[in-house]
Design a protein around this motif. Sequence first.
Motif, PDB file in Angstrom:
ATOM      1  N   THR A   7       0.851  -1.182   0.000  1.00 53.61           N
ATOM      2  CA  THR A   7       0.000   0.000   0.000  1.00 53.61           C
ATOM      3  C   THR A   7       0.890   1.236   0.000  1.00 53.61           C
ATOM      4  O   THR A   7       1.867   1.295   0.738  1.00 53.61           O
ATOM      5  N   LEU A   8       0.542   2.202  -0.837  1.00 56.20           N
ATOM      6  CA  LEU A   8       1.290   3.459  -0.926  1.00 56.20           C
ATOM      7  C   LEU A   8       0.358   4.627  -0.615  1.00 56.20           C
ATOM      8  O   LEU A   8      -0.806   4.608  -0.995  1.00 56.20           O
ATOM      9  N   PHE A  10       3.686   0.501   2.794  1.00 55.60           N
ATOM     10  CA  PHE A  10       3.418  -0.605   3.723  1.00 55.60           C
ATOM     11  C   PHE A  10       3.480  -1.904   2.955  1.00 55.60           C
ATOM     12  O   PHE A  10       2.874  -2.042   1.895  1.00 55.60           O
ATOM     13  N   VAL A  11       4.185  -2.865   3.498  1.00 55.40           N
ATOM     14  CA  VAL A  11       4.191  -4.229   2.977  1.00 55.40           C
ATOM     15  C   VAL A  11       3.559  -5.077   4.073  1.00 55.40           C
ATOM     16  O   VAL A  11       4.157  -5.313   5.114  1.00 55.40           O
ATOM     17  N   THR A  12       2.316  -5.498   3.844  1.00 58.69           N
ATOM     18  CA  THR A  12       1.528  -6.188   4.859  1.00 58.69           C
ATOM     19  C   THR A  12       1.215  -7.609   4.416  1.00 58.69           C
ATOM     20  O   THR A  12       0.659  -7.806   3.338  1.00 58.69           O
ATOM     21  N   PRO A  13       1.549  -8.606   5.239  1.00 56.85           N
ATOM     22  CA  PRO A  13       1.192  -9.988   4.901  1.00 56.85           C
ATOM     23  C   PRO A  13      -0.329 -10.165   4.881  1.00 56.85           C
ATOM     24  O   PRO A  13      -1.034  -9.579   5.705  1.00 56.85           O
ATOM     25  N   GLU A  14      -0.834 -10.960   3.930  1.00 56.17           N
ATOM     26  CA  GLU A  14      -2.265 -11.237   3.882  1.00 56.17           C
ATOM     27  C   GLU A  14      -2.685 -12.077   5.083  1.00 56.17           C
ATOM     28  O   GLU A  14      -3.835 -12.044   5.497  1.00 56.17           O
ATOM     29  N   LEU A  40      -3.219   9.504   8.078  1.00 58.69           N
ATOM     30  CA  LEU A  40      -3.656   8.833   9.296  1.00 58.69           C
ATOM     31  C   LEU A  40      -3.395   7.336   9.164  1.00 58.69           C
ATOM     32  O   LEU A  40      -3.635   6.751   8.109  1.00 58.69           O
ATOM     33  N   PHE A  41      -2.931   6.734  10.260  1.00 56.21           N
ATOM     34  CA  PHE A  41      -2.591   5.317  10.278  1.00 56.21           C
ATOM     35  C   PHE A  41      -3.519   4.578  11.224  1.00 56.21           C
ATOM     36  O   PHE A  41      -3.586   4.908  12.408  1.00 56.21           O
ATOM     37  N   GLY A  42      -4.231   3.587  10.718  1.00 51.67           N
ATOM     38  CA  GLY A  42      -5.023   2.704  11.562  1.00 51.67           C
ATOM     39  C   GLY A  42      -4.084   1.643  12.118  1.00 51.67           C
ATOM     40  O   GLY A  42      -3.458   0.913  11.362  1.00 51.67           O
ATOM     41  N   SER A  49      -3.383   0.112   8.054  1.00 48.40           N
ATOM     42  CA  SER A  49      -4.134   0.844   7.033  1.00 48.40           C
ATOM     43  C   SER A  49      -3.770   2.321   7.136  1.00 48.40           C
ATOM     44  O   SER A  49      -3.289   2.784   8.166  1.00 48.40           O
ATOM     45  N   MET A  50      -3.996   3.057   6.051  1.00 49.11           N
ATOM     46  CA  MET A  50      -3.710   4.488   6.082  1.00 49.11           C
ATOM     47  C   MET A  50      -4.620   5.207   5.117  1.00 49.11           C
ATOM     48  O   MET A  50      -5.129   4.630   4.150  1.00 49.11           O
TER      49      MET A  50
END
Length: 109
Positions: free
Chosen positions: A22-23, A35-39, A81-83, A70-71
């Motif tokens: 996510t950018l 963000f590099v987030t694992p599924e 903003l960052f969740g 999340s952002m």
Amino acid sequence: MSRERLPDELIDVVQNTDNVVTLEYDVRFRGIHIFVTPETVGTTKHYWFDWETQSFNRVVPGKTDYEPFSMTYDAKANNVLFGCRDGYIRHYSPSASTDDGTTINSHVL
């Protein structure tokens, strides 16, 4: 951004893993949050790309509970903003010396 400057962890990250990338462009601080987030379960890797210096910086929160997943951009407040995993919404502050009480460490390579 170019492949030559990408951190090794970001090269082919989507094709070879179960990660979601996510950018979000940050108007106020002139850069890109990555963000590099694992599924599934795993640690999110967060990078900051500074548009002015054309450099990448690894961002590590003080605790895993503070880790964003999340952002979104809040145009009224001019903040990204960052969740976070602990249920709170956070944003960067250039004057902050702690991350919710945890000392902020930084370094340059």
